[in-house]
Design a protein around this motif. Sequence first.
Motif, short mmCIF file in Angstrom:
data_model
loop_
_atom_site.label_atom_id
_atom_site.label_comp_id
_atom_site.label_asym_id
_atom_site.label_seq_id
_atom_site.Cartn_x
_atom_site.Cartn_y
_atom_site.Cartn_z
N GLU A 106 -18.50 -30.08 -10.55
CA GLU A 106 -17.24 -29.52 -10.35
C GLU A 106 -17.46 -28.50 -9.10
O GLU A 106 -16.46 -27.90 -8.49
CB GLU A 106 -17.07 -28.25 -11.50
N LEU A 107 -18.61 -28.51 -8.38
CA LEU A 107 -18.87 -27.70 -7.18
C LEU A 107 -18.63 -28.78 -5.90
O LEU A 107 -18.92 -28.23 -5.02
CB LEU A 107 -20.30 -27.22 -7.22
N ILE A 108 -18.30 -29.96 -6.26
CA ILE A 108 -18.03 -30.83 -5.20
C ILE A 108 -16.69 -31.11 -4.73
O ILE A 108 -15.83 -31.52 -5.47
CB ILE A 108 -18.62 -32.28 -5.49
N PRO A 109 -16.25 -30.72 -3.47
CA PRO A 109 -14.87 -30.87 -2.92
C PRO A 109 -14.65 -32.34 -2.98
O PRO A 109 -15.24 -33.16 -2.87
CB PRO A 109 -15.06 -30.34 -1.51
N ALA A 110 -13.33 -32.55 -2.81
CA ALA A 110 -12.69 -33.95 -2.78
C ALA A 110 -13.22 -34.56 -1.37
O ALA A 110 -13.30 -33.77 -0.47
CB ALA A 110 -11.16 -33.74 -2.86
N ASN A 111 -13.45 -35.89 -1.56
CA ASN A 111 -13.73 -36.34 -0.35
C ASN A 111 -14.85 -36.23 0.49
O ASN A 111 -15.22 -35.95 1.77
CB ASN A 111 -12.66 -36.75 0.61
N ALA A 112 -15.83 -35.41 -0.22
CA ALA A 112 -17.07 -34.76 0.39
C ALA A 112 -17.99 -35.70 0.72
O ALA A 112 -18.27 -36.73 0.05
CB ALA A 112 -17.76 -33.76 -0.66
N THR A 113 -18.96 -35.30 1.53
CA THR A 113 -20.20 -35.76 1.76
C THR A 113 -21.20 -34.85 1.32
O THR A 113 -21.37 -33.82 1.87
CB THR A 113 -20.40 -36.16 3.51
N ILE A 114 -22.26 -35.43 0.49
CA ILE A 114 -23.20 -34.76 -0.10
C ILE A 114 -24.61 -35.04 0.15
O ILE A 114 -24.82 -36.26 0.26
CB ILE A 114 -22.90 -34.35 -1.57
N PHE A 115 -25.65 -34.36 -0.03
CA PHE A 115 -26.77 -34.71 -0.12
C PHE A 115 -27.34 -34.47 -1.56
O PHE A 115 -27.16 -33.52 -1.97
CB PHE A 115 -27.85 -33.83 0.88
N LEU A 116 -27.93 -35.75 -2.04
CA LEU A 116 -28.59 -35.40 -3.57
C LEU A 116 -30.00 -35.88 -3.38
O LEU A 116 -30.53 -36.82 -2.87
CB LEU A 116 -27.84 -36.53 -4.21
N ASP A 117 -30.98 -34.99 -3.97
CA ASP A 117 -32.21 -34.83 -3.57
C ASP A 117 -32.96 -35.86 -4.61
O ASP A 117 -32.21 -36.44 -5.58
CB ASP A 117 -32.93 -33.67 -4.07
N GLY B 108 -18.38 -43.78 -11.39
CA GLY B 108 -16.99 -43.85 -11.63
C GLY B 108 -15.99 -42.85 -10.93
O GLY B 108 -14.86 -42.88 -11.23
N ARG B 109 -16.73 -41.81 -10.16
CA ARG B 109 -15.81 -40.88 -9.37
C ARG B 109 -15.57 -41.33 -7.97
O ARG B 109 -16.29 -42.38 -7.38
CB ARG B 109 -16.51 -39.53 -9.63
N GLY B 110 -14.96 -40.33 -7.25
CA GLY B 110 -15.18 -40.71 -5.78
C GLY B 110 -13.59 -40.45 -5.35
O GLY B 110 -12.77 -40.35 -6.11
N PRO B 111 -13.25 -40.75 -4.18
CA PRO B 111 -14.05 -41.43 -2.79
C PRO B 111 -15.07 -40.30 -2.63
O PRO B 111 -14.85 -39.10 -2.63
CB PRO B 111 -13.24 -41.58 -1.77
N LEU B 112 -16.38 -40.64 -2.20
CA LEU B 112 -17.46 -39.71 -2.09
C LEU B 112 -18.57 -40.32 -1.08
O LEU B 112 -18.93 -41.41 -1.35
CB LEU B 112 -17.89 -39.29 -3.12
N THR B 113 -19.16 -39.61 -0.27
CA THR B 113 -20.44 -40.16 0.53
C THR B 113 -21.64 -39.41 -0.24
O THR B 113 -21.50 -37.79 0.10
CB THR B 113 -20.25 -40.18 1.75
N ALA C 256 -17.78 -48.13 -6.89
CA ALA C 256 -17.06 -48.72 -5.73
C ALA C 256 -16.44 -47.64 -4.79
O ALA C 256 -16.54 -47.85 -3.61
CB ALA C 256 -15.72 -49.63 -6.32
N GLN C 257 -16.25 -46.52 -5.49
CA GLN C 257 -15.71 -45.47 -4.39
C GLN C 257 -16.79 -44.27 -3.89
O GLN C 257 -16.36 -43.53 -3.30
CB GLN C 257 -14.69 -44.56 -5.16
N ILE C 258 -18.12 -44.70 -3.92
CA ILE C 258 -19.06 -44.01 -3.72
C ILE C 258 -19.78 -44.66 -2.54
O ILE C 258 -20.53 -45.91 -2.64
CB ILE C 258 -20.07 -43.33 -4.63
N ASP D 203 -21.33 -31.37 3.13
CA ASP D 203 -20.40 -30.33 2.52
C ASP D 203 -21.15 -29.65 1.51
O ASP D 203 -21.26 -28.25 1.52
CB ASP D 203 -19.32 -30.83 1.90
N VAL D 204 -22.30 -30.33 0.93
CA VAL D 204 -23.15 -29.69 -0.26
C VAL D 204 -24.37 -30.32 -0.26
O VAL D 204 -24.61 -31.69 -0.50
CB VAL D 204 -22.28 -29.68 -1.74
N ALA D 205 -25.55 -29.70 -0.41
CA ALA D 205 -26.81 -30.21 -0.60
C ALA D 205 -27.31 -29.85 -2.08
O ALA D 205 -27.22 -28.56 -2.39
CB ALA D 205 -27.57 -29.88 0.40
N PHE D 206 -27.71 -30.57 -2.75
CA PHE D 206 -27.92 -30.35 -4.42
C PHE D 206 -29.52 -30.79 -4.31
O PHE D 206 -29.95 -31.97 -4.11
CB PHE D 206 -27.07 -31.34 -5.18
N LEU D 207 -30.31 -29.74 -4.30
CA LEU D 207 -31.64 -29.83 -4.23
C LEU D 207 -32.35 -29.71 -5.64
O LEU D 207 -31.80 -29.16 -6.42
CB LEU D 207 -32.20 -28.80 -3.60
#
Length: 259
Positions: free
Chosen positions: A93-104, A118-123, A139-141, A172-176
């Motif tokens: 719920e903290l991820i904006p639409a069409n965001a680019t995130i870092f995933l640890d 199953g979500r996206g679009p997202l990088t 597909a959308q990630i 946009d968001v880094a998840f550590l």
Amino acid sequence: MTQTTMRRGTQARHDALLVLLRTGVASVQTLAARVGVSPSTLRRDLTQLEQDGRIARTYGGAIVRDVFQERSFNESALINQEAKAAIAAAAVELIPANATIFLDAGTTCLALARALTGRGPLTVVTRGLEGAVLLSRTAQIDVVMLGGHVRPLSHGVVGPLASMAFERLAFDVAFLGADAVDAVRGLGEPTAEETYVKEQAASRSGQVVLLADASKLGPSNVAAWLPLGPSWTLLTDGRIDASTAKTFADQEIRVLTAD
């Protein structure tokens, strides 16, 4: 003798020293004789073990600390599964639409990867092997895997190649993730390499969210620490107690709890 052989010999000697120290042998002269090295080499070994946080030096010898033991990825995956799933669901719920995130790397971040399928679009830019493979099926990630040296227990990449990649990335968001979290000391990991790659990810992000179940909160003897930024968010589970939450709030860390 190759460098690899020398490193293995040093590691085997360090392991033998820890065994001897645990059995009560503390004299430098006795330790040196038992492992077959000179007293000067033995002192260098003790200095290295002290720097690694594995022992505490005493007059004429050393004692073994209650050293933090890093769990394997598979072992960690079996612990606090419900809490990690709840944290992951709240993190989505903290991820904006069409965001680019870092995933640890790590099992809590892998739980977030599962929640993103199953979500996206997202990088998603990640240093975790399992998360990259899982998300590549959606597909959308768009999945970007950092390069670097793979840590054998956490399956996360570290090192110069990862550092070079961060120079050309922004999130946009880094998840550590973390092995330990302390309100004063910060985010704890077994090695400085791990904390450095997290520091770089945080520095390139508009928002930083630390994912940690309540069992990881509080003092720990883990070896390396990264101070928490004043604008960071700690996302944990409902087992956090009021006094612990207050210690983070006093450090200007926003605390969110997942049901």
